[in-house]
Design a protein around this motif. Sequence first.
Motif, PDB file in Angstrom:
ATOM      1  N   ASP A  70      19.361 -13.624  71.145  1.00 15.43           N
ATOM      2  CA  ASP A  70      18.901 -12.626  70.174  1.00 15.43           C
ATOM      3  C   ASP A  70      20.020 -11.970  69.375  1.00 15.43           C
ATOM      4  O   ASP A  70      19.825 -10.929  68.771  1.00 15.43           O
ATOM      5  CB  ASP A  70      18.043 -11.550  70.853  1.00 15.43           C
ATOM      6  CG  ASP A  70      16.776 -12.125  71.444  1.00 15.43           C
ATOM      7  OD1 ASP A  70      16.185 -13.020  70.809  1.00 15.43           O
ATOM      8  OD2 ASP A  70      16.383 -11.700  72.546  1.00 15.43           O
ATOM      9  N   ALA A  71      21.210 -12.546  69.390  1.00 18.47           N
ATOM     10  CA  ALA A  71      22.322 -12.010  68.611  1.00 18.47           C
ATOM     11  C   ALA A  71      22.179 -12.415  67.148  1.00 18.47           C
ATOM     12  O   ALA A  71      21.705 -13.513  66.853  1.00 18.47           O
ATOM     13  CB  ALA A  71      23.645 -12.536  69.161  1.00 18.47           C
ATOM     14  N   PRO A  72      22.590 -11.544  66.246  1.00 23.67           N
ATOM     15  CA  PRO A  72      22.593 -11.951  64.836  1.00 23.67           C
ATOM     16  C   PRO A  72      23.660 -13.024  64.624  1.00 23.67           C
ATOM     17  O   PRO A  72      24.662 -13.065  65.344  1.00 23.67           O
ATOM     18  CB  PRO A  72      22.947 -10.665  64.089  1.00 23.67           C
ATOM     19  CG  PRO A  72      23.621  -9.805  65.095  1.00 23.67           C
ATOM     20  CD  PRO A  72      23.094 -10.198  66.447  1.00 23.67           C
ATOM     21  N   VAL A  73      23.418 -13.877  63.668  1.00 24.33           N
ATOM     22  CA  VAL A  73      24.379 -14.926  63.340  1.00 24.33           C
ATOM     23  C   VAL A  73      24.760 -14.820  61.879  1.00 24.33           C
ATOM     24  O   VAL A  73      24.070 -14.182  61.087  1.00 24.33           O
ATOM     25  CB  VAL A  73      23.816 -16.341  63.643  1.00 24.33           C
ATOM     26  CG1 VAL A  73      23.503 -16.500  65.108  1.00 24.33           C
ATOM     27  CG2 VAL A  73      22.613 -16.643  62.791  1.00 24.33           C
ATOM     28  N   GLU A  74      25.865 -15.449  61.545  1.00 26.90           N
ATOM     29  CA  GLU A  74      26.279 -15.571  60.153  1.00 26.90           C
ATOM     30  C   GLU A  74      26.362 -17.046  59.815  1.00 26.90           C
ATOM     31  O   GLU A  74      26.885 -17.844  60.596  1.00 26.90           O
ATOM     32  CB  GLU A  74      27.647 -14.936  59.926  1.00 26.90           C
ATOM     33  CG  GLU A  74      27.626 -13.449  59.883  1.00 26.90           C
ATOM     34  CD  GLU A  74      28.975 -12.883  59.444  1.00 26.90           C
ATOM     35  OE1 GLU A  74      30.005 -13.607  59.484  1.00 26.90           O
ATOM     36  OE2 GLU A  74      29.000 -11.709  59.070  1.00 26.90           O
ATOM     37  N   LEU A  75      25.837 -17.393  58.657  1.00 28.77           N
ATOM     38  CA  LEU A  75      25.914 -18.763  58.153  1.00 28.77           C
ATOM     39  C   LEU A  75      27.077 -18.830  57.171  1.00 28.77           C
ATOM     40  O   LEU A  75      27.167 -18.012  56.249  1.00 28.77           O
ATOM     41  CB  LEU A  75      24.610 -19.149  57.458  1.00 28.77           C
ATOM     42  CG  LEU A  75      23.325 -18.949  58.258  1.00 28.77           C
ATOM     43  CD1 LEU A  75      22.124 -19.373  57.422  1.00 28.77           C
ATOM     44  CD2 LEU A  75      23.373 -19.703  59.563  1.00 28.77           C
ATOM     45  N   HIS A  76      27.954 -19.780  57.378  1.00 28.05           N
ATOM     46  CA  HIS A  76      29.121 -19.973  56.511  1.00 28.05           C
ATOM     47  C   HIS A  76      29.103 -21.399  55.972  1.00 28.05           C
ATOM     48  O   HIS A  76      28.532 -22.296  56.591  1.00 28.05           O
ATOM     49  CB  HIS A  76      30.412 -19.755  57.293  1.00 28.05           C
ATOM     50  CG  HIS A  76      30.633 -18.335  57.683  1.00 28.05           C
ATOM     51  ND1 HIS A  76      31.422 -17.473  56.976  1.00 28.05           N
ATOM     52  CD2 HIS A  76      30.128 -17.607  58.720  1.00 28.05           C
ATOM     53  CE1 HIS A  76      31.420 -16.293  57.552  1.00 28.05           C
ATOM     54  NE2 HIS A  76      30.642 -16.340  58.614  1.00 28.05           N
ATOM     55  N   ARG A  89      27.973 -23.757  58.906  1.00 23.47           N
ATOM     56  CA  ARG A  89      28.736 -23.309  60.066  1.00 23.47           C
ATOM     57  C   ARG A  89      28.027 -22.059  60.554  1.00 23.47           C
ATOM     58  O   ARG A  89      27.772 -21.149  59.767  1.00 23.47           O
ATOM     59  CB  ARG A  89      30.172 -22.962  59.689  1.00 23.47           C
ATOM     60  CG  ARG A  89      31.009 -24.163  59.418  1.00 23.47           C
ATOM     61  CD  ARG A  89      31.581 -24.630  60.721  1.00 23.47           C
ATOM     62  NE  ARG A  89      32.366 -25.821  60.536  1.00 23.47           N
ATOM     63  CZ  ARG A  89      32.660 -26.627  61.515  1.00 23.47           C
ATOM     64  NH1 ARG A  89      32.255 -26.386  62.740  1.00 23.47           N
ATOM     65  NH2 ARG A  89      33.372 -27.692  61.305  1.00 23.47           N
ATOM     66  N   VAL A  90      27.680 -22.020  61.827  1.00 25.61           N
ATOM     67  CA  VAL A  90      26.972 -20.872  62.389  1.00 25.61           C
ATOM     68  C   VAL A  90      27.949 -20.128  63.287  1.00 25.61           C
ATOM     69  O   VAL A  90      28.518 -20.700  64.215  1.00 25.61           O
ATOM     70  CB  VAL A  90      25.728 -21.330  63.184  1.00 25.61           C
ATOM     71  CG1 VAL A  90      25.062 -20.148  63.864  1.00 25.61           C
ATOM     72  CG2 VAL A  90      24.745 -22.039  62.253  1.00 25.61           C
ATOM     73  N   ARG A  91      28.129 -18.846  62.968  1.00 21.02           N
ATOM     74  CA  ARG A  91      29.026 -18.007  63.763  1.00 21.02           C
ATOM     75  C   ARG A  91      28.211 -16.942  64.478  1.00 21.02           C
ATOM     76  O   ARG A  91      27.341 -16.324  63.884  1.00 21.02           O
ATOM     77  CB  ARG A  91      30.088 -17.367  62.878  1.00 21.02           C
ATOM     78  CG  ARG A  91      31.003 -18.437  62.252  1.00 21.02           C
ATOM     79  CD  ARG A  91      32.152 -17.867  61.480  1.00 21.02           C
ATOM     80  NE  ARG A  91      33.082 -17.092  62.262  1.00 21.02           N
ATOM     81  CZ  ARG A  91      34.046 -17.581  63.044  1.00 21.02           C
ATOM     82  NH1 ARG A  91      34.179 -18.884  63.167  1.00 21.02           N
ATOM     83  NH2 ARG A  91      34.856 -16.788  63.693  1.00 21.02           N
ATOM     84  N   VAL A  92      28.513 -16.762  65.755  1.00 23.57           N
ATOM     85  CA  VAL A  92      27.876 -15.733  66.566  1.00 23.57           C
ATOM     86  C   VAL A  92      29.000 -14.996  67.304  1.00 23.57           C
ATOM     87  O   VAL A  92      29.864 -15.642  67.901  1.00 23.57           O
ATOM     88  CB  VAL A  92      26.818 -16.316  67.532  1.00 23.57           C
ATOM     89  CG1 VAL A  92      27.408 -17.340  68.465  1.00 23.57           C
ATOM     90  CG2 VAL A  92      26.110 -15.223  68.296  1.00 23.57           C
ATOM     91  N   ALA A  93      28.997 -13.680  67.194  1.00 20.14           N
ATOM     92  CA  ALA A  93      30.048 -12.852  67.811  1.00 20.14           C
ATOM     93  C   ALA A  93      31.438 -13.361  67.434  1.00 20.14           C
ATOM     94  O   ALA A  93      32.346 -13.417  68.262  1.00 20.14           O
ATOM     95  CB  ALA A  93      29.866 -12.799  69.325  1.00 20.14           C
ATOM     96  N   GLY A  94      31.592 -13.797  66.188  1.00 22.56           N
ATOM     97  CA  GLY A  94      32.879 -14.250  65.692  1.00 22.56           C
ATOM     98  C   GLY A  94      33.285 -15.647  66.105  1.00 22.56           C
ATOM     99  O   GLY A  94      34.376 -16.101  65.776  1.00 22.56           O
ATOM    100  N   GLN A  95      32.425 -16.360  66.822  1.00 19.82           N
ATOM    101  CA  GLN A  95      32.764 -17.711  67.284  1.00 19.82           C
ATOM    102  C   GLN A  95      31.880 -18.746  66.601  1.00 19.82           C
ATOM    103  O   GLN A  95      30.694 -18.507  66.365  1.00 19.82           O
ATOM    104  CB  GLN A  95      32.596 -17.806  68.794  1.00 19.82           C
ATOM    105  CG  GLN A  95      33.542 -16.905  69.562  1.00 19.82           C
ATOM    106  CD  GLN A  95      33.399 -17.123  71.054  1.00 19.82           C
ATOM    107  OE1 GLN A  95      32.335 -16.917  71.609  1.00 19.82           O
ATOM    108  NE2 GLN A  95      34.482 -17.548  71.688  1.00 19.82           N
ATOM    109  N   ASP A  96      32.479 -19.906  66.345  1.00 16.34           N
ATOM    110  CA  ASP A  96      31.753 -21.006  65.726  1.00 16.34           C
ATOM    111  C   ASP A  96      30.922 -21.725  66.789  1.00 16.34           C
ATOM    112  O   ASP A  96      31.454 -22.194  67.804  1.00 16.34           O
ATOM    113  CB  ASP A  96      32.738 -21.977  65.083  1.00 16.34           C
ATOM    114  CG  ASP A  96      32.041 -23.125  64.406  1.00 16.34           C
ATOM    115  OD1 ASP A  96      31.500 -22.924  63.314  1.00 16.34           O
ATOM    116  OD2 ASP A  96      32.031 -24.229  64.994  1.00 16.34           O
ATOM    117  N   LEU A  97      29.608 -21.794  66.573  1.00 17.68           N
ATOM    118  CA  LEU A  97      28.694 -22.379  67.551  1.00 17.68           C
ATOM    119  C   LEU A  97      28.987 -23.865  67.789  1.00 17.68           C
ATOM    120  O   LEU A  97      28.929 -24.347  68.919  1.00 17.68           O
ATOM    121  CB  LEU A  97      27.250 -22.168  67.112  1.00 17.68           C
ATOM    122  CG  LEU A  97      26.154 -22.584  68.080  1.00 17.68           C
ATOM    123  CD1 LEU A  97      26.344 -21.970  69.463  1.00 17.68           C
ATOM    124  CD2 LEU A  97      24.792 -22.210  67.507  1.00 17.68           C
ATOM    125  N   SER A  98      29.329 -24.606  66.760  1.00 14.24           N
ATOM    126  CA  SER A  98      29.661 -26.024  66.925  1.00 14.24           C
ATOM    127  C   SER A  98      30.872 -26.202  67.829  1.00 14.24           C
ATOM    128  O   SER A  98      30.889 -27.073  68.704  1.00 14.24           O
ATOM    129  CB  SER A  98      29.929 -26.681  65.571  1.00 14.24           C
ATOM    130  OG  SER A  98      28.758 -26.734  64.807  1.00 14.24           O
TER     131      SER A  98
END
Length: 129
Positions: A70-76, A89-98
């Motif tokens: 349930d954390a917000p994500v950022e799409l880059h 690129r999907v980032r969650v808590a400053g980390q790249d999910l891939s």
Amino acid sequence: MPYAPAAARVVRVVDGDTLIVDIDTYPPVFGQAIPVRLAGCDTPELNDPDPRLRALAVAAREFVRQVLADAPVELHDIGRGKYFRIIARVRVAGQDLSTLLLQAGLAVPYAGGRRPDHSVLLSAATAAP
């Protein structure tokens, strides 16, 4: 040409490398229930004929669910892929999910093109202590 980063909310984790997101700053027709393919990696398919790869696919999906929680994500680096899907690129808590999936041994690097060989994940899993 990639678009500017966008904050998103994950609605559903489809599999290890595909999410459904809402982007509240976009109009609903473009920003609600949008499938997003992770850039930079590929996970095994949930319907793979090999039961070992299916098990890794389930593990990848569960890993992503836990990381996101349930954390917000950022799409880059938002763009379109070869099937006109949104790839980002999907980032969650400053980390790249891939990157997290690759480090966990649940994905292989992927930059588009031919489908990668996921059997290397099986070799790595059996070689792990």
